[in-house]
Design a protein around this motif. Structure first.
Motif, PDB file in Angstrom:
ATOM      1  N   ARG A 230     -11.504   5.838   7.642  1.00 22.86           N
ATOM      2  CA  ARG A 230     -12.144   4.391   8.186  1.00 22.86           C
ATOM      3  C   ARG A 230     -11.233   3.873   9.102  1.00 22.86           C
ATOM      4  O   ARG A 230     -12.172   3.367   9.577  1.00 22.86           O
ATOM      5  N   GLY A 231     -10.852   4.192   9.657  1.00 23.08           N
ATOM      6  CA  GLY A 231     -10.238   3.979  10.746  1.00 23.08           C
ATOM      7  C   GLY A 231      -8.770   2.841  10.319  1.00 23.08           C
ATOM      8  O   GLY A 231      -8.188   2.070  11.147  1.00 23.08           O
ATOM      9  N   ALA A 232      -7.770   3.325   9.193  1.00 21.08           N
ATOM     10  CA  ALA A 232      -7.167   2.186   8.814  1.00 21.08           C
ATOM     11  C   ALA A 232      -5.866   2.488  10.032  1.00 21.08           C
ATOM     12  O   ALA A 232      -5.707   3.769   9.809  1.00 21.08           O
ATOM     13  N   PRO A 233      -5.061   1.929   9.312  1.00 20.61           N
ATOM     14  CA  PRO A 233      -3.519   1.814  10.476  1.00 20.61           C
ATOM     15  C   PRO A 233      -3.245   3.098  10.329  1.00 20.61           C
ATOM     16  O   PRO A 233      -2.913   3.170   8.836  1.00 20.61           O
ATOM     17  N   ALA A 234      -2.618   4.095  11.336  1.00 20.23           N
ATOM     18  CA  ALA A 234      -1.606   5.127  10.353  1.00 20.23           C
ATOM     19  C   ALA A 234      -0.381   4.813   9.562  1.00 20.23           C
ATOM     20  O   ALA A 234      -0.109   5.327   8.874  1.00 20.23           O
ATOM     21  N   ARG A 235       0.218   3.909  10.226  1.00 24.47           N
ATOM     22  CA  ARG A 235       1.778   3.681   9.698  1.00 24.47           C
ATOM     23  C   ARG A 235       1.453   2.945   8.649  1.00 24.47           C
ATOM     24  O   ARG A 235       1.940   3.002   7.567  1.00 24.47           O
ATOM     25  N   SER A 236       0.929   2.575   7.855  1.00 27.48           N
ATOM     26  CA  SER A 236       0.569   1.472   6.622  1.00 27.48           C
ATOM     27  C   SER A 236       0.149   2.830   5.753  1.00 27.48           C
ATOM     28  O   SER A 236       0.364   2.831   4.073  1.00 27.48           O
ATOM     29  N   LEU A 237      -0.579   4.134   5.791  1.00 27.26           N
ATOM     30  CA  LEU A 237      -0.398   5.264   4.445  1.00 27.26           C
ATOM     31  C   LEU A 237       0.892   6.040   4.938  1.00 27.26           C
ATOM     32  O   LEU A 237       1.459   7.064   3.747  1.00 27.26           O
TER      33      LEU A 237
ATOM     34  N   ALA B 192      -3.187  11.528  -1.438  1.00 26.81           N
ATOM     35  CA  ALA B 192      -4.289  12.762  -0.116  1.00 26.81           C
ATOM     36  C   ALA B 192      -5.409  12.019  -0.456  1.00 26.81           C
ATOM     37  O   ALA B 192      -6.268  11.616   0.956  1.00 26.81           O
ATOM     38  N   ALA B 193      -6.364  12.187  -0.809  1.00 24.06           N
ATOM     39  CA  ALA B 193      -7.291  11.535  -1.225  1.00 24.06           C
ATOM     40  C   ALA B 193      -7.064  10.098  -0.629  1.00 24.06           C
ATOM     41  O   ALA B 193      -8.548   9.713   0.506  1.00 24.06           O
ATOM     42  N   LEU B 194      -6.702   9.092  -0.988  1.00 17.73           N
ATOM     43  CA  LEU B 194      -6.591   7.703  -0.534  1.00 17.73           C
ATOM     44  C   LEU B 194      -6.921   7.952   0.948  1.00 17.73           C
ATOM     45  O   LEU B 194      -7.345   7.146   2.069  1.00 17.73           O
ATOM     46  N   SER B 195      -5.223   8.426   0.774  1.00 19.39           N
ATOM     47  CA  SER B 195      -5.376   8.390   2.274  1.00 19.39           C
ATOM     48  C   SER B 195      -6.029   8.882   3.178  1.00 19.39           C
ATOM     49  O   SER B 195      -6.190   8.005   4.556  1.00 19.39           O
ATOM     50  N   MET B 196      -7.094  10.463   3.067  1.00 22.72           N
ATOM     51  CA  MET B 196      -7.699  10.497   3.889  1.00 22.72           C
ATOM     52  C   MET B 196      -8.986  10.304   4.461  1.00 22.72           C
ATOM     53  O   MET B 196      -9.547  10.113   5.457  1.00 22.72           O
TER      54      MET B 196
ATOM     55  N   THR C  44       0.994  -1.035  -0.185  1.00 21.23           N
ATOM     56  CA  THR C  44       0.055  -0.285  -0.101  1.00 21.23           C
ATOM     57  C   THR C  44       0.668   1.238   0.218  1.00 21.23           C
ATOM     58  O   THR C  44       0.824   2.332  -0.613  1.00 21.23           O
ATOM     59  N   ALA C  45       1.885   1.324   1.045  1.00 17.11           N
ATOM     60  CA  ALA C  45       3.211   2.143   0.861  1.00 17.11           C
ATOM     61  C   ALA C  45       3.159   2.692  -0.978  1.00 17.11           C
ATOM     62  O   ALA C  45       3.531   3.694  -0.939  1.00 17.11           O
ATOM     63  N   MET C  46       3.843   1.702  -1.359  1.00 18.06           N
ATOM     64  CA  MET C  46       4.637   1.972  -2.108  1.00 18.06           C
ATOM     65  C   MET C  46       3.694   2.178  -3.344  1.00 18.06           C
ATOM     66  O   MET C  46       4.401   2.899  -4.168  1.00 18.06           O
ATOM     67  N   ILE C  47       2.322   1.547  -3.142  1.00 17.91           N
ATOM     68  CA  ILE C  47       1.096   2.412  -4.209  1.00 17.91           C
ATOM     69  C   ILE C  47       0.839   3.835  -3.934  1.00 17.91           C
ATOM     70  O   ILE C  47       1.115   4.815  -4.610  1.00 17.91           O
ATOM     71  N   LEU C  48       0.641   4.363  -2.530  1.00 17.81           N
ATOM     72  CA  LEU C  48       0.682   5.239  -2.711  1.00 17.81           C
ATOM     73  C   LEU C  48       1.864   6.147  -3.283  1.00 17.81           C
ATOM     74  O   LEU C  48       1.129   7.038  -3.160  1.00 17.81           O
ATOM     75  N   ALA C  49       2.909   5.944  -2.705  1.00 20.83           N
ATOM     76  CA  ALA C  49       4.375   6.537  -3.197  1.00 20.83           C
ATOM     77  C   ALA C  49       4.132   6.618  -4.708  1.00 20.83           C
ATOM     78  O   ALA C  49       4.781   7.967  -4.867  1.00 20.83           O
ATOM     79  N   SER C  50       3.831   6.215  -5.166  1.00 21.65           N
ATOM     80  CA  SER C  50       3.736   6.270  -6.739  1.00 21.65           C
ATOM     81  C   SER C  50       2.840   6.646  -7.471  1.00 21.65           C
ATOM     82  O   SER C  50       2.300   7.040  -8.631  1.00 21.65           O
TER      83      SER C  50
END
Length: 186
Positions: free
Chosen positions: A164-171, A155-159, A142-148
């Motif tokens: 939804r309560g996803a763990p912040a460390r994965s974002l 930012a929209a997906l992270s928000m 997830t982090a690698m795809i968000l970085a790309s």
């Protein structure tokens, strides 16, 4: 003593002779050979009786077939109604399970892709689908795809994930001292 026969006796004798003669004439008619017209009429009546019996059998068979078809249709309808009621009893369970399997499959597909190529396709998905797939993915993928992804898309997906309560460390991808914020987003 033997005298004149009475009128009553003579009438009785004449009646018995007449009855006997009538019986003989009826018996002679039964055994008498029939004429061509009589035999044709008899044969025609026999054919008509046979045809009527054949039509009656055909109608009876048709009626039985119609009843059997009606019973099969009723049984099929009852079976379909039972299947629909069974399906209606647990649609949420089946739908939820199939959706979960679907998003897990998509998560595996995106994890197998290169992050830069996956990000291009991933950004084209609806936000709800992006969130569900990202939640099923491993944190690193997830982090690698968000970085790309583009900064706006990431930012929209992270928000959305944060809501939804996803763990912040994965974002969040940790930055090293030499990286600028812009290069960390790629």
């Amino acid at each position: 003593m033997i005298g004149k026969p009475s009128l009553l006796m003579m009438t009785a004798a004449a009646a018995s002779f007449s009855t006997l003669a009538q019986g003989v004439s009826i018996a002679s008619e039964v055994t008498a050979p029939k004429t061509r017209l009589g035999s044709a009429i008899t044969q025609d009546m026999g054919r008509r009786d046979q045809d009527a019996a054949r039509r009656a059998r055909t109608l009876d068979l048709r009626e039985k077939a119609a009843r059997a078809t009606e019973e099969r249709i009723k049984a099929d309808l009852a079976q379909r109604e039972q299947a629909e009621s069974t399906a209606a009893a647990a649609p949420a369970e089946a739908k939820g399970a199939s959706e979960a399997d679907q998003f897990e499959e998509l998560a595996r597909i995106y994890q197998a892709m290169k992050p830069a190529k996956a990000a291009i396709v991933f950004e084209q998905l609806e936000m709800d689908v992006q969130m569900k797939v990202a939640q099923k993915m491993r944190e690193r993928s997830t982090a690698m795809i968000l970085a790309s992804m583009t900064p706006k898309g990431a930012a929209a997906l992270s928000m959305a994930l944060a809501r939804r309560g996803a763990p912040a460390r994965s974002l969040i991808r940790p930055m090293t001292g030499s990286q600028s914020p812009r290069s960390a987003m790629r």
